[in-house]
Scaffold this active site. Structure first.
Site, PDB file in Angstrom:
ATOM      1  N   HIS A  82     -75.630  32.103-113.991  1.00 39.62           N
ATOM      2  CA  HIS A  82     -76.563  32.147-112.866  1.00 39.62           C
ATOM      3  C   HIS A  82     -78.001  32.097-113.360  1.00 39.62           C
ATOM      4  CE1 HIS A  82     -78.589  33.215-109.241  1.00 39.62           C
ATOM      5  NE2 HIS A  82     -79.220  34.150-109.923  1.00 39.62           N
TER       6      HIS A  82
ATOM      7  N   ARG B 250     -71.443  15.704 -98.967  1.00 42.26           N
ATOM      8  CA  ARG B 250     -70.055  16.117 -99.197  1.00 42.26           C
ATOM      9  C   ARG B 250     -69.589  16.953 -98.000  1.00 42.26           C
ATOM     10  NH1 ARG B 250     -72.038  16.833-104.861  1.00 42.26           N
ATOM     11  NH2 ARG B 250     -70.576  15.794-106.261  1.00 42.26           N
TER      12      ARG B 250
ATOM     13  N   ARG C 131     -69.823  11.121 -96.669  1.00 41.95           N
ATOM     14  CA  ARG C 131     -68.491  10.865 -97.231  1.00 41.95           C
ATOM     15  C   ARG C 131     -67.450  11.598 -96.392  1.00 41.95           C
ATOM     16  NH1 ARG C 131     -67.319  12.826-103.263  1.00 41.95           N
ATOM     17  NH2 ARG C 131     -67.129  14.863-102.330  1.00 41.95           N
TER      18      ARG C 131
ATOM     19  N   GLU D 108     -64.512   5.668-107.914  1.00 44.50           N
ATOM     20  CA  GLU D 108     -64.275   6.783-108.840  1.00 44.50           C
ATOM     21  C   GLU D 108     -62.881   6.713-109.468  1.00 44.50           C
ATOM     22  OE1 GLU D 108     -64.990  10.425-106.686  1.00 44.50           O
ATOM     23  OE2 GLU D 108     -64.045   9.679-104.866  1.00 44.50           O
TER      24      GLU D 108
ATOM     25  N   ASN E 184     -68.419  11.456-111.837  1.00 43.84           N
ATOM     26  CA  ASN E 184     -67.726  12.694-112.223  1.00 43.84           C
ATOM     27  C   ASN E 184     -66.222  12.422-112.326  1.00 43.84           C
ATOM     28  OD1 ASN E 184     -70.267  13.598-111.753  1.00 43.84           O
ATOM     29  ND2 ASN E 184     -69.790  14.667-109.861  1.00 43.84           N
ATOM     30  N   ASP E 185     -65.699  11.762-111.296  1.00 44.36           N
ATOM     31  CA  ASP E 185     -64.274  11.444-111.327  1.00 44.36           C
ATOM     32  C   ASP E 185     -63.995  10.190-112.151  1.00 44.36           C
ATOM     33  OD1 ASP E 185     -62.787  13.433-109.971  1.00 44.36           O
ATOM     34  OD2 ASP E 185     -63.765  12.822-108.108  1.00 44.36           O
TER      35      ASP E 185
ATOM     36  N   ARG F 234     -62.367  17.121-115.995  1.00 40.00           N
ATOM     37  CA  ARG F 234     -63.793  17.451-115.947  1.00 40.00           C
ATOM     38  C   ARG F 234     -64.056  18.954-115.908  1.00 40.00           C
ATOM     39  NH1 ARG F 234     -65.136  15.201-109.784  1.00 40.00           N
ATOM     40  NH2 ARG F 234     -66.392  16.974-109.250  1.00 40.00           N
TER      41      ARG F 234
ATOM     42  N   CYS G 183     -73.590   8.449-107.185  1.00 40.46           N
ATOM     43  CA  CYS G 183     -73.821   9.813-106.709  1.00 40.46           C
ATOM     44  C   CYS G 183     -73.174  10.847-107.615  1.00 40.46           C
ATOM     45  CB  CYS G 183     -73.350   9.966-105.271  1.00 40.46           C
ATOM     46  SG  CYS G 183     -71.628   9.505-105.048  1.00 40.46           S
TER      47      CYS G 183
HETATM   48  C1  PEP Z   1     -67.928  12.059-108.310  1.00 41.45           C
HETATM   49  O1  PEP Z   1     -66.717  12.090-108.511  1.00 41.45           O
HETATM   50  O2  PEP Z   1     -68.756  11.598-109.138  1.00 41.45           O
HETATM   51  C2  PEP Z   1     -68.472  12.596-107.057  1.00 41.45           C
HETATM   52  C3  PEP Z   1     -69.748  12.462-106.747  1.00 41.45           C
HETATM   53  O3  PEP Z   1     -67.621  13.265-106.246  1.00 41.45           O
HETATM   54  P1  PEP Z   1     -67.211  14.811-106.429  1.00 41.45           P
HETATM   55  O4  PEP Z   1     -68.048  15.344-107.559  1.00 41.45           O
HETATM   56  O5  PEP Z   1     -67.489  15.453-105.123  1.00 41.45           O
HETATM   57  O6  PEP Z   1     -65.770  14.693-106.752  1.00 41.45           O
HETATM   58 MG    MG Z   2     -65.366  12.524-106.865  1.00 41.32          MG
END
Ligand code: PEP
Ligand code: MG
Length: 575
Positions: free
Chosen positions: A190, A296, A332, A431, A454-455, A465, A502
């Protein structure tokens, strides 16, 4: 003396050490007699009322001074404090074991916190720290002690503490605390998150604070995770200049919030914000967002015991559309499953939830839920420039099915005489690696792509991840990921469509020049990162970025690409 810790928040700060050591809670050592049980439980109720009141005051202050992300921490604290399993646990220890209420609270909090603290995932471990913070506040209220806080410190200091709880940092004054050093914690603690929000250089995890004495001269080298104690006079002067230069840089970044994200050769980039709640849109705007690149919506579903009704969703989406005053808002559809569980939907537990029943797969299987969301989105599109985006798309069939349901909703709404944007733009997240590979096909069916790195990174590299143990293998600048990103951007451009990003990579300054050079049209990120990325975009030319991207694509490893991108930034004084 030089101490190596972990980087918590970038930048350089100098000042005198202030050691923040809390007055210890002494747990009373008595048991209650049967006739006093009720009275003892009454003390819990009184302390809880004060706790909730204090938390609400802090929440409001955090919202005003630090923004919605910080305020959400205290909102979560209020929810955890009111969780019946916590109060039931405490009450039952008083009733059945006749423990005094402070001891019962200490024991219950310990049990709860340990469940989280024992988890592998760093994020979940931090939730254990949140529970301890709530317990601490409850017990201080029971004992009539002062609540934790930093409001009493004055002057300009380097704050040195074992760790900082949200309750401590809520009263932290940026004008007073110039740098932060903690013995415990890491970049996801934090204290580190808060330091980044407030742009205070911070080093975490230095082990202990025994080497620091009140009044010592200290230098916090946040970017490198180093603390210097009592340096030579010559070094002190040099570090003081660096700290001043850092403050100047921050000032420049803030001033640029309202400037266009345009390169020096006149290429305009869309710089958008990622949000999780409708009310965060205004904050994104203040930080310089020119649109929302990812809303989101799953939080709407996760918060309640029931699925959110069309009217509730409509009001939320409409609010964002209106707050953004005609600028694009990419919403989304729900991305439930994976790491996001739902109280209102009984999802089966799975061996591989990230590869399982998730996101669009649930939506297509449950038109009763999906169509409610699509109707709400369409209705809200009458109030601004809403775009719809489907998550986790892997095939053309999924897009067709989702669009067929969207068409049904359009027909229904038209028959009901309700307003909506008939030409609403529809796009997909890229993704899943297969989607990236077939992006030239998918581009025929959609208006835009948004790359979810991210995915995409976890699926392409087969690296969970959330798993810290293999964290070093999670490389968004891996040549494999970079090639997919290039392929997707090229595919969209060939068909006159646009590609945004994103995922977290969009907010990584090391990647900015490469992504711009690859032709990324829109960068979307958490609001606090916008000024930093905007500054880079405004300091470079598209042409030089194209050269950087082309060169990066010839390299063999993520490390080489990262080092190269860093060296270009350093040369330009942007790192
Ligand atoms: C991603 O996967 O990059 C993404 C933006 O979606 P989330 O992080 O919500 O899975
Ligand atoms: Mg994602």
């Amino acid at each position: 003396m030089r101490i190596q810790g972990i980087s918590g928040s970038r930048g350089v700060a100098v000042g005198n050490v202030y050691r923040y050591i809390q007055e210890e809670i002494v747990i009373p050592d008595y048991n209650v007699t049967e006739d006093k049980v009720e009275e003892e439980i009454g003390k819990f109720a009184t302390a809880m009322a004060s706790t909730l009141k204090q938390l609400d005051t802090i929440r409001k202050k955090a919202l005003d001074e630090m923004g919605p992300e910080e305020a959400a921490i205290f909102e979560a604290h209020m929810q955890i404090a009111q969780d019946p399993s916590l109060s039931d646990g405490i009450k039952s220890l008083v009733e059945s074991s006749h423990m005094n209420v402070v001891a019962a609270t200490a024991q219950t909090i310990e049990t709860f916190a340990n469940i989280f603290l024992g988890m592998e995932d760093a994020y979940m471990r931090e939730r254990g720290a949140d529970i301890k913070d709530i317990g601490d506040r409850l017990m201080r209220n029971m004992l009539g002690m002062n609540p934790r806080g930093l409001s009493h410190i004055s002057g300009e200091v380097i704050l040195v503490a074992h760790d900082l709880a949200p309750s401590d940092t809520a009263s932290l004054d940026k004008a007073v605390v110039k740098g932060i050093v903690t013995a415990a914690g890491g970049p996801t603690s934090h204290a580190a998150i808060m330091a980044r929000t407030l742009e205070i250089p911070a080093v975490m995890g230095v082990g202990d604070i025994e080497s620091f004495a009140d009044g010592d001269k200290a230098v916090v080298l946040g970017t490198d995770g180093i603390v210097e104690i009592n340096p030579s006079d010559a070094d002190w002067t040099e570090y003081t200049n660096q700290a001043l230069a850092f403050q100047e840089e921050l000032k420049r970044l803030r001033e640029s919030a309202n400037l266009e994200a345009t390169t020096i050769d006149g290429h305009h980039v869309e710089l958008f914000g990622n949000i999780g709640k409708a009310k965060d849109a205004k904050h994104a705007l203040t930080m310089g967002a020119q649109g929302i690149g990812l809303y989101r919506t799953e939080f709407l579903y996760m918060e309640n015991d029931e699925l959110p009704a069309e009217e509730i969703q409509f009001e939320e989406y409409k609010k964002v559309a209106q707050d953004m005053k005609g600028q694009p808002v990419i919403i989304r559809t729900m991305d439930i499953g994976g790491d996001k569980e739902l109280k209102c939907l009984d999802l089966p537990s799975e061996m591989n939830p990230f590869l399982g029943y998730r996101a669009i797969r649930i939506s297509l299987n449950r038109p009763d839920i999906f169509k409610v969301q699509l109707r709400a989105l369409l209705r809200a599109s009458a109030f601004g420039d809403i775009h719809i985006m489907y998550p986790m798309i892997a095939s053309v069939e999924e897009v067709k099915q989702a669009n067929a349901m969207l068409d049904e909703c359009k027909e229904e709404l038209a028959a009901e005489g309700k307003d909506f944007n008939k030409d609403i733009k529809v796009g997909i997240m890229i993704e899943v690696p297969a989607a990236a590979v077939i992006s030239p096909i998918l581009a025929k069916y959609v208006d835009f792509f948004s790359i979810g790195t991210n995915d995409l990174c976890q699926y392409t590299l087969a690296v969970d991840r959330m798993n810290e143990a293999i964290g070093s293998l999670y490389q968004p600048l891996h040549p494999g990921v970079l090639r997919l990103i290039k392929h997707v951007i090229d595919a969209s451009h060939e068909q006159g469509k646009f590609t945004g990003m994103c995922g977290e990579l969009a907010s990584d300054p090391v990647a900015t020049m490469i992504l711009l050079g690859l032709g990324l049209d829109e960068f979307s990120m958490t609001a606090s990162s916008i000024p930093l990325i905007k500054n880079i975009l405004r300091s470079v030319s598209k042409t030089e970025c194209e050269e950087v991207a082309n060169k990066a694509l010839t390299m063999d490893t993520a490390e080489e690409i990262t080092e190269y991108a860093k060296s270009v930034l350093a040369e330009k004084g942007l790192l």
